[in-house]
Write a protein that holds these residues in place. Structure first.
Motif, mmCIF file in Angstrom:
data_model
loop_
_atom_site.group_PDB
_atom_site.id
_atom_site.type_symbol
_atom_site.label_atom_id
_atom_site.label_comp_id
_atom_site.label_asym_id
_atom_site.label_seq_id
_atom_site.Cartn_x
_atom_site.Cartn_y
_atom_site.Cartn_z
ATOM 1 N N LEU B 312 14.026 10.710 22.170
ATOM 2 C CA LEU B 312 15.086 11.498 22.369
ATOM 3 C C LEU B 312 16.188 10.881 22.904
ATOM 4 O O LEU B 312 17.524 10.637 22.277
ATOM 5 C CB LEU B 312 14.908 12.761 23.611
ATOM 6 N N LYS B 313 15.990 10.051 23.830
ATOM 7 C CA LYS B 313 17.207 9.580 24.618
ATOM 8 C C LYS B 313 17.748 8.245 23.837
ATOM 9 O O LYS B 313 19.027 8.317 23.762
ATOM 10 C CB LYS B 313 16.848 8.926 26.010
ATOM 11 N N LEU B 314 16.950 7.455 23.355
ATOM 12 C CA LEU B 314 17.538 6.282 22.636
ATOM 13 C C LEU B 314 18.261 6.630 21.546
ATOM 14 O O LEU B 314 19.196 6.192 21.190
ATOM 15 C CB LEU B 314 16.091 5.330 22.483
ATOM 16 N N PRO B 315 17.531 7.439 20.657
ATOM 17 C CA PRO B 315 18.234 7.770 19.247
ATOM 18 C C PRO B 315 19.415 8.510 19.710
ATOM 19 O O PRO B 315 20.762 8.078 18.902
ATOM 20 C CB PRO B 315 17.252 8.812 18.588
ATOM 21 N N LEU B 316 19.757 9.370 20.793
ATOM 22 C CA LEU B 316 21.031 10.020 21.205
ATOM 23 C C LEU B 316 22.082 8.857 21.604
ATOM 24 O O LEU B 316 23.010 9.008 21.527
ATOM 25 C CB LEU B 316 20.874 11.119 22.146
ATOM 26 N N ALA B 317 21.483 7.760 22.148
ATOM 27 C CA ALA B 317 22.352 7.171 22.987
ATOM 28 C C ALA B 317 22.663 5.966 21.901
ATOM 29 O O ALA B 317 23.961 5.394 21.966
ATOM 30 C CB ALA B 317 21.623 6.215 24.308
ATOM 31 N N LEU B 318 22.017 5.664 20.987
ATOM 32 C CA LEU B 318 22.298 4.790 19.906
ATOM 33 C C LEU B 318 23.878 4.413 19.582
ATOM 34 O O LEU B 318 24.298 3.212 19.464
ATOM 35 C CB LEU B 318 21.476 4.606 18.871
ATOM 36 N N PRO B 319 24.499 5.551 18.941
ATOM 37 C CA PRO B 319 25.834 5.169 18.627
ATOM 38 C C PRO B 319 26.489 4.708 19.667
ATOM 39 O O PRO B 319 27.615 3.781 19.469
ATOM 40 C CB PRO B 319 26.226 6.791 18.226
ATOM 41 N N VAL B 320 26.523 5.157 21.016
ATOM 42 C CA VAL B 320 27.349 4.501 22.160
ATOM 43 C C VAL B 320 26.991 3.196 22.459
ATOM 44 O O VAL B 320 27.838 2.290 22.761
ATOM 45 C CB VAL B 320 27.200 5.339 23.435
ATOM 46 N N ILE B 321 25.690 2.809 22.119
ATOM 47 C CA ILE B 321 25.100 1.681 22.545
ATOM 48 C C ILE B 321 25.914 0.592 21.169
ATOM 49 O O ILE B 321 26.408 -0.700 21.700
ATOM 50 C CB ILE B 321 23.734 1.255 22.486
ATOM 51 N N ILE B 322 25.661 1.083 20.071
ATOM 52 C CA ILE B 322 26.362 0.426 19.093
ATOM 53 C C ILE B 322 27.903 0.057 19.374
ATOM 54 O O ILE B 322 28.292 -1.168 18.903
ATOM 55 C CB ILE B 322 26.156 1.045 17.746
ATOM 56 N N GLU B 323 28.495 0.991 19.744
ATOM 57 C CA GLU B 323 29.993 0.691 20.284
ATOM 58 C C GLU B 323 30.081 -0.351 21.389
ATOM 59 O O GLU B 323 31.117 -1.064 21.132
ATOM 60 C CB GLU B 323 30.527 2.217 20.589
ATOM 61 N N GLY B 324 29.257 -0.279 22.032
ATOM 62 C CA GLY B 324 29.399 -1.344 22.984
ATOM 63 C C GLY B 324 28.997 -2.704 22.269
ATOM 64 O O GLY B 324 29.664 -3.841 22.449
ATOM 65 N N VAL B 325 27.969 -2.594 21.466
ATOM 66 C CA VAL B 325 27.899 -4.036 20.611
ATOM 67 C C VAL B 325 29.190 -4.499 19.794
ATOM 68 O O VAL B 325 29.206 -5.770 19.928
ATOM 69 C CB VAL B 325 26.518 -4.051 19.680
ATOM 70 N N ARG B 326 29.871 -3.262 19.246
ATOM 71 C CA ARG B 326 30.871 -3.492 18.721
ATOM 72 C C ARG B 326 31.999 -4.444 19.372
ATOM 73 O O ARG B 326 32.526 -5.315 19.096
ATOM 74 C CB ARG B 326 31.505 -2.355 17.963
ATOM 75 N N ILE B 327 32.435 -3.938 20.561
ATOM 76 C CA ILE B 327 33.186 -4.474 21.324
ATOM 77 C C ILE B 327 32.768 -5.779 21.676
ATOM 78 O O ILE B 327 34.019 -6.593 21.779
ATOM 79 C CB ILE B 327 33.553 -3.622 22.780
ATOM 80 N N THR B 328 31.469 -6.129 22.375
ATOM 81 C CA THR B 328 31.090 -7.218 22.520
ATOM 82 C C THR B 328 31.332 -8.542 21.608
ATOM 83 O O THR B 328 31.629 -9.337 21.788
ATOM 84 C CB THR B 328 29.570 -7.048 23.215
ATOM 85 N N THR B 329 30.776 -7.805 20.100
ATOM 86 C CA THR B 329 31.026 -8.956 19.234
ATOM 87 C C THR B 329 32.449 -9.384 19.070
ATOM 88 O O THR B 329 32.631 -10.688 18.667
ATOM 89 C CB THR B 329 30.479 -8.170 17.951
#
Lengths: 247, 395
Positions: B312-329
């Motif tokens: 539940l938590k991880l799939p729901l959180a994934l888009p925001v985590i990816i957003e973090g990966v985007r900024i970081t990259t």
């Protein structure tokens, strides 16, 4: 007043170190025993600090003026057509790496202080523009309606309701912009601006770690002092304006 | 749906495209479209629009821009689609101007002569892109259309760059002088940037979990990573050299592993340090902001905490985590260019080499791929985040 203690202390430390770096000569001899000269002397650190600060201050001032004016224009009825494009440009522009922007300024404008200033202004206004738009767009229409209902003119609504409400977000944008610009101005010494990046670059070229350390420490201190200054400013802003905002 | 709104706005005259078009017209006529250099270092002679591409070319550029401006005022139903086709085609065929310019002005008998892109051309390119962005925005987001544009424009540019006509372009000359080095710089840049992102992603995940389990750690961890972010990159690279050199001097075994005071080691360390803030912040926010009623629903279905987290938590959180990966990259790609100063390689080495030799086209050869890489990473991660956004089964 405890709020203002860190920026003042860091600023004093920064100026003290810039002025008194030669006193630390034994320490740098220990770091770099194989070199005769261990204190960077081509320019005084105070001059470099002053120049670095001047570049960042001018670009922040111009950037803030242009970005806030642009943000206000794009959120008025007459400029609303431009809002989607302006906000798109602000976010796409920030994808450009600052070094690349700095490098692109040279073919167009040549070496020296001018291209750096232009690059810092252009790049630095993007976060301010984005936050100005976010701040002005984030105000609930009810607030503006109420201000208009009190008989305020559009200009009064802007100056007395919208800008104070958006100010905190705009300030955060200026903080981001200044942080980036301090770092970018340091890299600017590769294209001929005399900033605190000079000792670092000279040290890297000559293999003199002592020079690198002196530049790096001063740049780091400058960034920390500026950041803590903004921290204090933001806290003061919160104290002064938040009670009224909460109503 | 938003169809009715976009249809009604379609029929209002657009003021943005005419404003951009007029600016582009003024700049392309005022500034030099290209320059011819007798060799690599000597500054060249500039050519304005008419001199560069002749009256025919100038008329074509002018009429295209004028057509685009007129189209914005027309009361036509599908005018934004026509506008898009017009702008996309102009952008795809833009290198043709350089081709014509080179064939008209390049002296036949001097092998060192080269043509360079002038400010007028860059302005035309920039404003055409702004007009394209504006048109796309008015049409509403359509992934397929955007992808088609990227393929058509990008593909056309690649074909032009490999053709004979642009061989004299100084940028192409710089590339042809060092294709192997370019490829090496490309892989070094990618390895450093993505290596740092991968390492920091793992670290950040661990730190975020720690912060969730023991809230007492939240302030110190967030404080430390934002402190790291505040220090300018040049200072961090510089500060890492001395301790790393000392470490290697004390433990020579490290040197056999390729660890040194300058080069990739301090670069990677600094890049990871920088990547931590956006990564930790986004991962933590994403994981803590899963709505409590959803977690309750999961518990009600008999999930244990472990299942709750992974299902539940991880799939729901994934888009925001990816957003973090985007900024970081994006940030890591830019900082890797700076890391060339401490000998880490990558596209930054062309930038600083070019600045040192006052060879502006070498600077471009480093700067343009860096920007392209950042834009590409931005596009890929934006699309990834959008496709991972969970869609509610019952709307």
């Amino acid at each position: 007043m405890r709020l203002w203690l860190p920026p003042v202390l860091l600023a004093v430390l920064l100026c003290g170190l810039s002025a008194g770096m030669p006193a630390l000569e034994p320490l740098f001899h220990w770091v770099q025993p194989d070199k005769q000269q261990v204190i960077y002397e081509r320019e005084s650190f105070l001059f470099l600090l002053q120049n670095h600060l001047l570049l960042v201050l001018i670009s922040a001032a111009v950037g803030t003026l242009v970005a806030v004016a642009g943000g206000i224009f794009a959120t008025r009825p007459s400029g609303r057509d431009f809002l989607p494009l302006v906000s798109q440009v602000a976010s796409i522009g920030q994808t450009f790496p600052p070094v690349a922007v700095l490098a692109l300024a040279v073919p167009v404008l040549g070496f020296g202080e001018a291209p750096i200033l232009v690059a810092l202004m252009l790049y630095g206004l993007l976060p301010i523009l984005r936050n100005t738009l976010a701040g002005l767009e984030g105000i609930s229409p009810a607030v503006k309606e109420a201000a208009r209902g009190m008989g305020m003119s559009p200009l009064q609504v802007l100056v007395r309701a919208e800008l104070p409400l958006a100010g905190r977000v705009i300030l955060a944008g200026i903080r981001t912009s200044v942080t980036i610009n301090i770092a970018t101005a340091a890299i600017g010494s590769t294209i001929g601006a005399r900033t605190l990046g000079d000792p670092v670059i000279a040290g890297l070229v000559n293999g003199n770690t002592a020079y690198v350390l002196q530049g790096a420490i001063l740049i780091g201190l400058l960034a920390l002092a500026t950041d803590s200054l903004f921290e204090a400013l933001e806290r003061t802003w919160d104290r002064r304006f938040s009670p009224q905002v909460a109503v | 749906m938003s169809v009715s709104r976009s249809e009604s706005s379609q029929l209002m005259p657009n003021r943005v495209i005419p404003a951009l078009g007029l600016l582009a017209l003024a700049l392309v006529w005022l500034l030099d479209v290209g320059t011819i250099q007798p060799n690599r270092i000597v500054p060249g002679t500039g050519h304005g629009l008419v001199s560069a591409v002749g009256w025919g070319g100038a008329a074509l550029v002018t009429s295209t821009l004028a057509g685009s401006i007129l189209l914005a005022f027309l009361n036509l139903r599908g005018r934004y689609l026509i506008q898009l086709a017009l702008l996309g085609l102009s952008l795809a065929l833009l290198p043709l101007l350089l081709d014509v310019f080179a064939s008209r002005h390049l002296p036949e008998d001097s092998p060192f002569a080269r043509s360079s892109i002038g400010a007028g051309f860059w302005c035309l390119l920039f404003f055409l892109f702004l007009m394209l962005i504006e048109t796309l925005g008015r049409l509403g987001s359509r992934r397929g259309l955007e992808l088609l544009l990227v393929v058509v424009i990008g593909g056309s540019w690649l074909i032009f760059l490999q053709s004979e006509g642009l061989e004299s372009l100084s940028l192409v000359r710089e590339f042809n002088a060092r294709p192997a080095k370019f490829e090496q710089a490309f892989w070094t840049h990618l390895a450093l940037a993505f290596g740092a992102v991968a390492i920091s992603a793992v670290l950040a995940f661990g730190l975020a979990l720690k912060m969730m389990r023991s809230p007492g750690w939240q302030r110190p961890i967030l404080g430390l990573v934002s402190f790291l972010q505040t220090i300018p990159s040049l200072a961090v690279f510089g500060l890492l050299i001395a301790p790393l050199s000392a470490l290697v001097a004390a433990f020579p075994v490290l040197e056999t592993l390729g660890i040194r005071g300058i080069g990739w080691t301090p670069a990677l360390l600094a890049l990871v340090a920088y990547s931590l803030l956006p990564m930790v912040r986004n991962t933590f926010v994403a994981l803590t902001e899963v709505p409590e009623n959803l977690a309750d629903a999961g518990r009600g279905m008999g999930m244990n905490e472990r299942q709750l987290f992974f299902k539940l938590k991880l799939p729901l959180a994934l888009p925001v985590i990816i957003e973090g990966v985007r900024i970081t990259t994006i940030q890591a790609i830019g900082l890797t260019a700076v890391a060339a100063l401490i000998g880490a390689g990558g596209f930054g080495s062309f930038i600083f080499q070019g600045l040192g030799q006052a060879a502006m086209d070498l600077v471009l050869l480093g700067a343009l791929p860096t920007i392209a890489l950042a834009l590409l990473a931005d596009a890929v991660f934006t699309m990834l985040a959008a496709s991972l956004k969970p869609t509610p089964a019952t709307a």
